[in-house]
Motif scaffolding. Structure first.
Motif, short mmCIF file in Angstrom:
data_model
loop_
_atom_site.label_atom_id
_atom_site.label_comp_id
_atom_site.label_asym_id
_atom_site.label_seq_id
_atom_site.Cartn_x
_atom_site.Cartn_y
_atom_site.Cartn_z
N LEU A 6 40.05 -17.68 -24.69
CA LEU A 6 39.36 -18.10 -25.91
C LEU A 6 40.05 -19.28 -26.57
CD1 LEU A 6 38.65 -14.57 -27.34
CD2 LEU A 6 37.05 -16.08 -26.19
N ASP A 7 41.38 -19.25 -26.65
CA ASP A 7 42.11 -20.35 -27.29
C ASP A 7 41.89 -21.65 -26.53
OD1 ASP A 7 43.13 -18.50 -29.10
OD2 ASP A 7 44.99 -18.21 -27.99
N PHE A 8 41.97 -21.58 -25.21
CA PHE A 8 41.77 -22.76 -24.38
C PHE A 8 40.37 -23.32 -24.57
CE2 PHE A 8 40.56 -24.85 -20.44
CZ PHE A 8 41.62 -25.71 -20.23
N MET A 9 39.38 -22.43 -24.59
CA MET A 9 38.00 -22.87 -24.75
C MET A 9 37.79 -23.55 -26.11
SD MET A 9 34.55 -20.69 -24.16
CE MET A 9 35.11 -20.35 -22.51
N LEU A 10 38.39 -23.00 -27.15
CA LEU A 10 38.26 -23.58 -28.48
C LEU A 10 38.87 -24.98 -28.53
CD1 LEU A 10 37.43 -23.22 -31.50
CD2 LEU A 10 39.79 -22.46 -31.86
N VAL A 11 40.09 -25.13 -28.03
CA VAL A 11 40.75 -26.44 -28.05
C VAL A 11 39.98 -27.43 -27.20
CG1 VAL A 11 42.86 -27.69 -27.39
CG2 VAL A 11 43.04 -25.51 -28.58
N GLN A 25 44.80 -29.67 -34.93
CA GLN A 25 44.85 -28.72 -36.05
C GLN A 25 44.54 -27.30 -35.56
OE1 GLN A 25 45.68 -28.94 -39.36
NE2 GLN A 25 46.51 -30.92 -38.79
N ALA A 26 43.59 -27.17 -34.65
CA ALA A 26 43.29 -25.86 -34.07
C ALA A 26 44.49 -25.36 -33.27
CB ALA A 26 42.05 -25.94 -33.18
N THR A 27 45.17 -26.28 -32.59
CA THR A 27 46.38 -25.93 -31.84
C THR A 27 47.43 -25.33 -32.77
OG1 THR A 27 46.00 -27.61 -30.15
CG2 THR A 27 48.29 -26.93 -30.50
N LEU A 28 47.59 -25.93 -33.93
CA LEU A 28 48.54 -25.39 -34.91
C LEU A 28 48.11 -24.00 -35.38
CD1 LEU A 28 51.12 -25.91 -36.52
CD2 LEU A 28 49.71 -27.04 -38.25
N GLY A 29 46.82 -23.81 -35.58
CA GLY A 29 46.32 -22.48 -35.96
C GLY A 29 46.55 -21.45 -34.87
N ILE A 30 46.30 -21.82 -33.61
CA ILE A 30 46.53 -20.92 -32.49
C ILE A 30 48.01 -20.56 -32.40
CG2 ILE A 30 46.56 -20.79 -29.95
CD1 ILE A 30 43.93 -22.52 -30.09
N PHE A 100 41.91 -22.90 -39.25
CA PHE A 100 41.52 -21.51 -39.44
C PHE A 100 40.73 -20.98 -38.24
CE2 PHE A 100 42.46 -22.68 -43.86
CZ PHE A 100 43.44 -21.72 -44.09
N ALA A 101 39.93 -21.84 -37.61
CA ALA A 101 39.21 -21.41 -36.40
C ALA A 101 40.21 -21.06 -35.30
CB ALA A 101 38.26 -22.51 -35.93
N GLY A 102 41.24 -21.87 -35.14
CA GLY A 102 42.27 -21.58 -34.14
C GLY A 102 43.03 -20.31 -34.47
N LEU A 103 43.40 -20.17 -35.72
CA LEU A 103 44.13 -18.98 -36.16
C LEU A 103 43.30 -17.72 -35.95
CD1 LEU A 103 46.61 -17.70 -37.58
CD2 LEU A 103 45.45 -18.16 -39.74
N LEU A 104 42.05 -17.74 -36.43
CA LEU A 104 41.19 -16.56 -36.32
C LEU A 104 40.82 -16.24 -34.88
CD1 LEU A 104 38.90 -16.98 -39.45
CD2 LEU A 104 40.73 -15.31 -39.10
N THR A 105 40.62 -17.27 -34.06
CA THR A 105 40.30 -17.02 -32.65
C THR A 105 41.46 -16.31 -31.97
OG1 THR A 105 38.80 -18.91 -32.54
CG2 THR A 105 39.70 -18.12 -30.45
N ASN A 106 42.68 -16.75 -32.27
CA ASN A 106 43.84 -16.09 -31.69
C ASN A 106 44.03 -14.69 -32.23
OD1 ASN A 106 46.99 -15.51 -31.69
ND2 ASN A 106 46.45 -16.79 -29.93
N LEU A 107 43.91 -14.54 -33.54
CA LEU A 107 44.11 -13.22 -34.15
C LEU A 107 43.00 -12.24 -33.79
CD1 LEU A 107 45.44 -14.17 -37.70
CD2 LEU A 107 46.77 -13.41 -35.71
N ALA A 108 41.80 -12.76 -33.50
CA ALA A 108 40.66 -11.89 -33.19
C ALA A 108 40.71 -11.31 -31.79
CB ALA A 108 39.35 -12.66 -33.38
N ASN A 109 41.59 -11.83 -30.97
CA ASN A 109 41.68 -11.34 -29.59
C ASN A 109 42.53 -10.08 -29.55
OD1 ASN A 109 42.01 -10.92 -26.89
ND2 ASN A 109 42.63 -13.01 -26.43
N PRO A 110 41.90 -8.91 -29.36
CA PRO A 110 42.67 -7.66 -29.40
C PRO A 110 43.61 -7.50 -28.21
CG PRO A 110 40.41 -7.20 -28.82
CD PRO A 110 40.48 -8.67 -29.16
N LYS A 111 43.48 -8.34 -27.21
CA LYS A 111 44.41 -8.28 -26.08
C LYS A 111 45.76 -8.89 -26.45
CE LYS A 111 41.25 -6.72 -23.26
NZ LYS A 111 41.17 -5.32 -22.98
N ALA A 112 45.77 -9.80 -27.42
CA ALA A 112 47.01 -10.49 -27.80
C ALA A 112 48.10 -9.54 -28.29
CB ALA A 112 46.71 -11.56 -28.85
N PRO A 113 47.82 -8.59 -29.19
CA PRO A 113 48.91 -7.73 -29.63
C PRO A 113 49.43 -6.81 -28.52
CG PRO A 113 46.86 -6.98 -30.59
CD PRO A 113 46.59 -8.31 -29.94
#
Length: 193
Positions: A6-11, A25-30, A100-113
């Motif tokens: 998801l992060d890669f696709m967004l960037v 900026q999305a990179t910084l959010g991610i 914020f799109a980068g931050l939320l995309t990363n935080l929204a991925n439940p696989k990340a934690p």
């Protein structure tokens, strides 16, 4: 970091469609999201999720619904004529929104934690000092910045982005379907007991 997700696709999409500054900026959010998961992983989010499984379920469903919403917007907008909103939105607002799109995309991925806490559980000594955990989190942050900045720089080059811009509608459709599909998967996937 390098596995396309998801992060890669967004960037990728932002670099091609909106330019280098917005993608950075999305990179910084991610990377901020990666650091947040890293800190949470080091301080025991896995233990918390085991003690209160409803927290993981809440994150998984909330993240899935967020991804479904983003995907639906991309898909719907891909069928409209060229949007004029992008031209009228100030660049500073686009960059702020992309953070914020980068931050939320990363935080929204439940696989990340789960991935982050597993990484810490497998690689850190049992009583690791705080400075070691924070050094690992800083490394994760820097790796995310370096990788996604390279992606943003490469894909925002005129030659590369021209190819993608010709196929913008299909890129948005594929991204929208992918985001929605992953969102549905996160919402409907059974949580291991």
């Amino acid at each position: 970091m390098m596995v396309p997700g998801l992060d890669f696709m967004l960037v990728t999409r932002l670099a091609v469609m909106k330019g280098r500054a917005v993608a950075l900026q999305a990179t910084l959010g991610i990377a901020t999201g990666v650091a947040a998961w890293g800190i949470a992983g080091f301080f025991g989010i896995r233990t918390l999720f085991i003690a209160a499984p409803w927290l993981y379920l809440t994150l998984k469903i909330g993240g899935g619904l967020y991804l479904i919403t983003i995907g639906a917007k991309l898909l719907i907008n891909s069928w409209k004529k060229e949007a004029t909103a992008d031209a009228t939105t100030p660049h500073a607002e686009q960059r702020s929104n992309s953070f914020f799109a980068g931050l939320l995309t990363n935080l929204a991925n439940p696989k990340a934690p789960i991935f982050t806490s597993s990484l810490f559980a497998a690689s850190m000594p049992q009583h690791a000092p705080i400075y070691l955990g924070l050094a690992c989190v800083a490394s994760m942050f820097m790796i995310a910045i370096a990788w996604f900045a390279c992606v943003a720089m490469l894909l925002s080059l005129d030659r590369v982005s021209a190819i993608f811009l010709k196929n913008r509608r299909w890129i948005d459709r594929c991204a929208g379907i992918t985001f929605m599909g992953l969102g549905v998967r996160f919402v409907t996937e059974r949580t291991p007991a």
